[in-house]
Design an enzyme around this catalytic site. Structure first.
Site, PDB file in Angstrom:
ATOM      1  N   HIS A 212       0.810  -1.215   0.000  1.00  8.68           N
ATOM      2  CA  HIS A 212       0.000   0.000   0.000  1.00  8.68           C
ATOM      3  C   HIS A 212       0.849   1.275   0.000  1.00  8.68           C
ATOM      4  CE1 HIS A 212       0.449  -0.375   4.489  1.00  8.68           C
ATOM      5  NE2 HIS A 212       0.530   0.938   4.395  1.00  8.68           N
TER       6      HIS A 212
ATOM      7  N   SER B 101       4.736   2.375   7.856  1.00 11.97           N
ATOM      8  CA  SER B 101       4.416   1.187   7.056  1.00 11.97           C
ATOM      9  C   SER B 101       5.623   0.728   6.239  1.00 11.97           C
ATOM     10  CB  SER B 101       3.253   1.491   6.106  1.00 11.97           C
ATOM     11  OG  SER B 101       2.079   1.731   6.845  1.00 11.97           O
TER      12      SER B 101
ATOM     13  N   ASP C   3       0.146  -7.683   1.159  1.00  7.27           N
ATOM     14  CA  ASP C   3       0.505  -6.283   1.387  1.00  7.27           C
ATOM     15  C   ASP C   3       2.030  -6.110   1.450  1.00  7.27           C
ATOM     16  OD1 ASP C   3       0.153  -3.582   1.724  1.00  7.27           O
ATOM     17  OD2 ASP C   3      -0.142  -3.694   3.895  1.00  7.27           O
TER      18      ASP C   3
END
Length: 445
Positions: A177, A290, A207
């Site tokens: 993402h 992230s 992901d």
């Protein structure tokens, strides 16, 4: 001489005859007139030296009485001079001290300002800057050179994420993402050097994504640990760029393992949903973290920080940042996916070959009566069919671990590799039975 007694008045020998010399000693002043006497001695009636009662003396004349209570002559010394009292002396001394102190302080300030010396406050000497390798500072010092910040620009805007170096060839692991739909990717190292990176491959189901930089010398790949060794309570360190604050280090513990987490789903068709059998940590993780590493006490990567749990959207006091619920993809899963992405640009997903009823609200994961487009819910010849799974079966356990829904079953399966054997507990017609299945493989997105 006659025998008769002399009757002449006795001589008043104590009165001063007129015209006789003044017998006063030098320095003794003349008698002062009493109250009521008027004028000076020249204005008195009668002889100047006659005593009171003498013939011809005025009635109010002063008579000197050597045996009187006090002499008529009194030396006038003027008014008494008042002396200083004790409180006056103390007040004067205090005022003098304050004045002197103020003058002294002012002179001292002037002297300090005019002098070229600097004010030096006491301070500890420079100590050894080394830290224990298993301390937070030691772990950070080891890992920071291998952690990068990603600045991504795409059609929908720009964003920031984190990644870490996998090998000397310049491969960097991050979240899908972070780089999804990216048109331009810039990688910045802890030294401040920034280079352009290219996308190698990505997978929305896990992901995870891999990018690569070229022409960079001195790359410091991070050591990969083993997420099977992680225990609840183990200390961990997270490194990332929350809100674009590069090289941010936070610390915490492993709060839980095997936590089923789903993320994404913005497209609405389920193609972008990520299923993660996550490590839960209370190390603060925020937007921008992230893709960053979660490190153990030996500075080995045990997870990839990927998601956080915020307050409920309906809560007016919702907190947008970390509330101590962070989730990381286990490195064992990340390693396998990264290897496939580097080798082929795609990752494979383990499957059992069945279609689940995602609307089922009971305990466990129910196999649907029908599949997509009217196809059978159990793929003919697939891993599930070979194991004996039937439509309507409810799968309640995987390798003895209870599952409570369809999402959780997918997560438990994807925590393994294609070809791994699993034991499924199935509820059929009110009876439980155990089935052995060997996982198949499907191409990811």
């Amino acid at each position: 001489m006659s025998d008769s007694q002399q009757t002449d008045p006795a001589p008043q020998w104590w009165s001063r005859p007129e015209g006789t010399a003044d017998s006063r000693r030098d320095g003794v002043p003349a008698p002062r007139p009493e109250a009521g006497e008027g004028g000076s001695g020249d204005e008195r009636s009668g002889a100047a030296g006659q005593a009171a009662g003498a013939p011809g003396a005025p009635a109010d004349a002063v008579r000197y009485d050597p045996w009187g209570a006090r002499p008529l002559q009194v030396v006038d010394r003027g008014r008494d001079r008042p002396g200083f009292r004790l409180w006056q002396v103390a007040a004067l001394a205090a005022a003098t001290a304050l004045f002197a102190g103020g003058i002294g302080g002012y002179v001292g300030v002037l002297a300090e300002r005019q002098s070229g010396t600097r004010l030096e406050l006491p301070q500890a000497a420079v100590a050894d800057k080394g830290r224990a390798p298993d301390s937070v500072a030691g772990i950070a010092a080891t890992a920071l050179p291998g952690v990068v910040t990603l600045h991504v620009r795409g059609a929908k805007g720009s964003g920031t994420g984190t990644g870490f170096v996998l090998d000397p060839q310049g491969h960097i692991l991050t979240n899908n993402h972070v780089v999804a739909d990216a048109k331009e990717i810039a990688v910045t190292f802890s030294t401040g050097e920034s280079v352009t990176a290219e996308l190698v491959g990505r997978d929305s189901g896990y992901d995870l994504a891999v990018v690569k930089v070229s022409g960079v010398r001195g790359l410091r790949p991070l050591s990969l640990g083993n997420s099977e060794n992680v225990k609840v309570g183990d200390p961990v360190v997270a490194i990332g760029a929350p809100f674009d604050l590069s090289n941010t280090v936070t610390a915490g513990i492993i709060s839980a393992t095997g936590r089923p987490v789903t993320a994404g789903g913005d497209k609405g068709d389920g193609s972008d949903i990520s299923y993660v059998d996550a490590l839960q940590t209370d190390a603060p993780i925020n937007p921008g973290n992230s893709g960053g590493p979660l490190l153990d006490a030996r500075a080995h990567v045990v997870g990839i920080n990927s998601a956080i749990r915020g307050a409920d959207k309906d809560d007016p006091t919702r907190q947008g940042g970390s509330i101590g619920l962070g989730f990381a993809i286990p490195i064992n899963q990340g390693k396998r996916v990264a290897e496939e992405l580097i080798a082929t640009g795609h990752a494979t997903h383990p499957v059992i070959g069945v279609t689940l009823d995602m609307d089922y609200t009971g305990d466990g994961a129910r196999v649907g009566d029908k599949g997509e487009d009217g196809k059978p819910s159990v793929t003919a010849g697939g891993p599930g069919a070979r194991a004996g799974i039937r439509p309507g079966d409810v799968i309640t356990k995987v390798d003895g671990q209870r599952v409570r829904g369809g999402d959780e079953l997918i997560i438990k399966i994807r925590a393994h590799r294609p070809g791994d054997p699993l034991t499924l507990t199935v509820l059929r017609d009110g009876r439980e039975r155990t089935l052995d299945v060997v996982l198949g493989s499907a191409n990811g997105s």
